[in-house]
Design a protein around this motif. Structure first.
Motif, PDB file in Angstrom:
ATOM      1  N   MET A   1      -1.172  80.450  78.369  1.00 46.59           N
ATOM      2  CA  MET A   1      -0.337  80.475  77.178  1.00 46.59           C
ATOM      3  C   MET A   1      -1.080  81.189  76.045  1.00 46.59           C
ATOM      4  O   MET A   1      -2.270  80.967  75.847  1.00 46.59           O
ATOM      5  CB  MET A   1       0.022  79.051  76.755  1.00 46.59           C
ATOM      6  CG  MET A   1       0.814  78.270  77.797  1.00 46.59           C
ATOM      7  SD  MET A   1       2.432  78.999  78.105  1.00 46.59           S
ATOM      8  CE  MET A   1       3.079  77.867  79.335  1.00 46.59           C
ATOM      9  N   ARG A   2      -0.352  82.024  75.283  1.00 48.61           N
ATOM     10  CA  ARG A   2      -0.972  82.801  74.211  1.00 48.61           C
ATOM     11  C   ARG A   2      -0.909  82.028  72.894  1.00 48.61           C
ATOM     12  O   ARG A   2      -0.151  82.361  71.983  1.00 48.61           O
ATOM     13  CB  ARG A   2      -0.267  84.153  74.084  1.00 48.61           C
ATOM     14  CG  ARG A   2      -0.428  85.061  75.290  1.00 48.61           C
ATOM     15  CD  ARG A   2      -1.889  85.480  75.476  1.00 48.61           C
ATOM     16  NE  ARG A   2      -2.453  86.070  74.268  1.00 48.61           N
ATOM     17  CZ  ARG A   2      -2.337  87.362  73.961  1.00 48.61           C
ATOM     18  NH1 ARG A   2      -1.691  88.189  74.773  1.00 48.61           N
ATOM     19  NH2 ARG A   2      -2.884  87.837  72.857  1.00 48.61           N
ATOM     20  N   HIS A   3      -1.762  81.003  72.784  1.00 49.76           N
ATOM     21  CA  HIS A   3      -1.776  80.190  71.570  1.00 49.76           C
ATOM     22  C   HIS A   3      -2.374  80.944  70.383  1.00 49.76           C
ATOM     23  O   HIS A   3      -2.311  80.461  69.248  1.00 49.76           O
ATOM     24  CB  HIS A   3      -2.560  78.900  71.823  1.00 49.76           C
ATOM     25  CG  HIS A   3      -1.888  77.965  72.783  1.00 49.76           C
ATOM     26  ND1 HIS A   3      -0.881  77.106  72.407  1.00 49.76           N
ATOM     27  CD2 HIS A   3      -2.068  77.780  74.116  1.00 49.76           C
ATOM     28  CE1 HIS A   3      -0.474  76.415  73.458  1.00 49.76           C
ATOM     29  NE2 HIS A   3      -1.173  76.806  74.507  1.00 49.76           N
ATOM     30  N   ASP A   4      -2.951  82.106  70.637  1.00 45.71           N
ATOM     31  CA  ASP A   4      -3.529  82.899  69.550  1.00 45.71           C
ATOM     32  C   ASP A   4      -2.472  83.702  68.801  1.00 45.71           C
ATOM     33  O   ASP A   4      -2.752  84.244  67.725  1.00 45.71           O
ATOM     34  CB  ASP A   4      -4.578  83.862  70.113  1.00 45.71           C
ATOM     35  CG  ASP A   4      -3.994  84.801  71.174  1.00 45.71           C
ATOM     36  OD1 ASP A   4      -3.362  84.285  72.127  1.00 45.71           O
ATOM     37  OD2 ASP A   4      -4.169  86.025  71.056  1.00 45.71           O
ATOM     38  N   ASP A 107       9.966  73.249  74.055  1.00 42.27           N
ATOM     39  CA  ASP A 107       8.663  73.545  73.472  1.00 42.27           C
ATOM     40  C   ASP A 107       8.588  75.012  73.076  1.00 42.27           C
ATOM     41  O   ASP A 107       9.333  75.851  73.590  1.00 42.27           O
ATOM     42  CB  ASP A 107       7.542  73.230  74.463  1.00 42.27           C
ATOM     43  CG  ASP A 107       7.420  71.743  74.748  1.00 42.27           C
ATOM     44  OD1 ASP A 107       7.535  70.954  73.786  1.00 42.27           O
ATOM     45  OD2 ASP A 107       7.212  71.377  75.916  1.00 42.27           O
ATOM     46  N   THR A 108       7.665  75.314  72.192  1.00 39.95           N
ATOM     47  CA  THR A 108       7.455  76.700  71.781  1.00 39.95           C
ATOM     48  C   THR A 108       6.893  77.527  72.930  1.00 39.95           C
ATOM     49  O   THR A 108       7.208  78.709  73.072  1.00 39.95           O
ATOM     50  CB  THR A 108       6.508  76.748  70.568  1.00 39.95           C
ATOM     51  OG1 THR A 108       7.128  76.036  69.477  1.00 39.95           O
ATOM     52  CG2 THR A 108       6.230  78.181  70.132  1.00 39.95           C
ATOM     53  N   PHE A 109       6.080  76.896  73.766  1.00 39.73           N
ATOM     54  CA  PHE A 109       5.539  77.564  74.951  1.00 39.73           C
ATOM     55  C   PHE A 109       6.247  76.992  76.175  1.00 39.73           C
ATOM     56  O   PHE A 109       6.132  75.798  76.463  1.00 39.73           O
ATOM     57  CB  PHE A 109       4.030  77.356  75.047  1.00 39.73           C
ATOM     58  CG  PHE A 109       3.264  78.039  73.952  1.00 39.73           C
ATOM     59  CD1 PHE A 109       2.858  79.362  74.086  1.00 39.73           C
ATOM     60  CD2 PHE A 109       2.969  77.369  72.776  1.00 39.73           C
ATOM     61  CE1 PHE A 109       2.161  79.998  73.071  1.00 39.73           C
ATOM     62  CE2 PHE A 109       2.274  77.999  71.755  1.00 39.73           C
ATOM     63  CZ  PHE A 109       1.871  79.319  71.903  1.00 39.73           C
ATOM     64  N   SER A 121       4.008  83.979  76.045  1.00 39.85           N
ATOM     65  CA  SER A 121       4.181  84.159  74.600  1.00 39.85           C
ATOM     66  C   SER A 121       4.866  82.940  73.994  1.00 39.85           C
ATOM     67  O   SER A 121       5.667  82.275  74.653  1.00 39.85           O
ATOM     68  CB  SER A 121       5.042  85.396  74.331  1.00 39.85           C
ATOM     69  OG  SER A 121       5.513  85.416  72.986  1.00 39.85           O
ATOM     70  N   PRO A 122       4.580  82.640  72.729  1.00 43.06           N
ATOM     71  CA  PRO A 122       5.391  81.630  72.049  1.00 43.06           C
ATOM     72  C   PRO A 122       6.819  82.141  71.901  1.00 43.06           C
ATOM     73  O   PRO A 122       7.051  83.347  71.777  1.00 43.06           O
ATOM     74  CB  PRO A 122       4.706  81.477  70.684  1.00 43.06           C
ATOM     75  CG  PRO A 122       3.983  82.764  70.469  1.00 43.06           C
ATOM     76  CD  PRO A 122       3.551  83.215  71.831  1.00 43.06           C
TER      77      PRO A 122
END
Length: 220
Positions: A1-4, A107-109, A121-122
């Motif tokens: 997951m791209r939490h950045d 969820d966002t992810f 991606s979120p």
């Protein structure tokens, strides 16, 4: 997951959007959250707190179904980042929004199978468009703040207070400042509803604290 990858200004992560809709469309303050996976498993296997879990799952499933239907039909538009994370834009396909997760909610992810494949991606929606959709969904369902079995204006405020207080957002602040902050949040988030005055919010916060329901802040 791209939490950045950040949620762009003027947008809401899908998880935050779901939480807003859940608080608005269901009386979330009266539903016991069963967030601990261990408790969820125990409830499913051995019947511990089964009634509370069923109430929460049904309420969350109702809101999830509404949002998924809006995304699947294009009433709401979802966005994500490109595979390299350099730019973001509209998710090119609406296929996949009819799927459901094991535990109701959004969820966002998104995990695999919970929606369109966005490569970790979120997922986010435009704030103004989502707030407009949520207001329309409330009207369509005949929901009015304070109606029996539905959230009141103050319940929405107290739910937001509890969420932010748990993160320490109000630690050390006087109640009058907290009340003004919550009113500003309410006007922005629920612009179609009449906002309570800071003094009314402060009165309810004091009552919640005296009842032992609210985290402590500075008394002044």
């Amino acid at each position: 997951m791209r939490h950045d990858l950040p949620i762009p200004p003027g947008h809401l992560g899908l998880g935050d959007a779901f939480d807003l809709a859940f608080a608005r469309l269901e009386d979330a303050t009266r539903i016991v959250r069963v967030a601990d996976p261990t408790v969820q498993i125990a409830a499913r296997l051995w019947g511990h707190d089964r009634a509370a879990l069923v109430r929460e799952e049904k309420a969350r499933a109702r809101v999830e179904a509404l949002i998924r239907a809006a995304l699947a039909t294009g009433v709401l538009t979802a966005f994500c980042y490109s595979p390299n994370g350099g730019v973001w834009g509209q998710i090119p396909t609406r296929a996949g929004w009819s799927r459901r997760s094991d535990f109701p909610g959004l969820d966002t992810f998104l995990d695999s199978g919970e929606g369109p494949d966005v490569g970790g991606s979120p997922v986010f929606v435009e704030r103004a468009a989502f707030m407009s959709w949520m207001a329309a969904a409330s009207r369509k369902a005949g929901i009015r703040p304070g109606r029996k079995g539905r959230p009141s204006v103050m319940q929405l405020v107290l739910a937001e207070y509890g969420r932010r207080a748990e993160m320490g957002a109000f630690e050390g602040l006087p109640l009058v400042a907290v009340a003004h902050d919550l009113q500003a949040w309410f006007k922005q988030t629920h612009s179609d509803l009449p906002a309570p005055s800071p003094s009314t919010i402060e009165k309810h916060l004091r009552k919640s604290r005296s009842d032992g329901d609210a985290p402590k802040t500075n008394k002044k």
